[in-house]
Write an enzyme that holds these catalytic residues in place. Sequence first.
Site, mmCIF file in Angstrom:
data_model
loop_
_atom_site.group_PDB
_atom_site.id
_atom_site.type_symbol
_atom_site.label_atom_id
_atom_site.label_comp_id
_atom_site.label_asym_id
_atom_site.label_seq_id
_atom_site.Cartn_x
_atom_site.Cartn_y
_atom_site.Cartn_z
ATOM 1 N N ASP A 1 -32.081 18.133 42.329
ATOM 2 C CA ASP A 1 -31.157 18.011 41.076
ATOM 3 C C ASP A 1 -29.945 17.753 41.025
ATOM 4 O OD1 ASP A 1 -33.722 18.982 39.866
ATOM 5 O OD2 ASP A 1 -33.150 21.362 40.075
HETATM 6 N N1 URA Z 1 -36.216 22.926 43.635
HETATM 7 C C1 URA Z 1 -35.346 22.845 42.624
HETATM 8 O O1 URA Z 1 -35.266 23.571 41.656
HETATM 9 N N2 URA Z 1 -34.261 21.882 42.539
HETATM 10 C C2 URA Z 1 -34.250 20.897 43.506
HETATM 11 O O2 URA Z 1 -33.301 20.259 43.303
HETATM 12 C C3 URA Z 1 -35.063 21.006 44.446
HETATM 13 C C4 URA Z 1 -36.207 21.724 44.530
#
Ligand code: URA
Length: 240
Positions: free
Chosen positions: A104
Amino acid sequence: MKRLDKLLALNCNLSRKEARQLIKDGKVSVNGRTVLRAEELINTEEDSIDVKGTNFTIKDHIYIMMNKPRGVISATSDSRKETVIDRVPDVLRRRSLFPCGRLDRDTTGLLIITDDGEMAHKIMSPAHHVYKTYIACLENELSGENIAKLEEGITLGDGTVCLPAKVRAFTNSDDIPCAEISIREGKYHQVKRMFAALGNKVTDLQRIAIGSLSLDEKLPEGGCRELLPEEIEMLFTDKQ
Ligand code: URA
């Protein structure tokens, strides 16, 4: 065997046209002999290539470790937002680089960037059982009961059942409740949604390992370096 212009384009971040021009200009030699034919076939195992007098290593693919910074998106290109590929330094740049899986925008840590689709598939597909390990800072402390739910395979808010995770709860040096969690899937916002399903909230998320390969602590946020051959192997072996 590969065509010289194709190899140069792949390895030197050039278009085929630019590679052909370089060859035509007499700037490329193979085993010490100047080659003027773009279609010359090269033995990638044995031949030695010099470009403008500097020897370069022929590689079919490149594998880069990035310490992804916050605020950058895991995409190859975007018209408005900065992407992880924008952050790759010129010396490591190739035409078809892409991030291997997504973190993310606000997640930091270990991201592999490559031009090897087959290898990326192996890392991302749950069938290959590659664990990705994260440190999640949490709003609330994690109970033993909730650890057990994650270890059994938690059901997300939308009914999706996750594969069993490996979980360890601890408190960090700022006294914030945290969890080290290893999962072998890559569902959308998965870690955040796993904790949300327990009524908890992830306040900070960092990926620290893929397989047994840990994020290089010497790599500053936003930094990149090429993986060593033995580190590529480590992506596919389990952390002890
Ligand atoms: N899980 C998440 O919620 N975000 C990420 O960036 C990676 C795994």
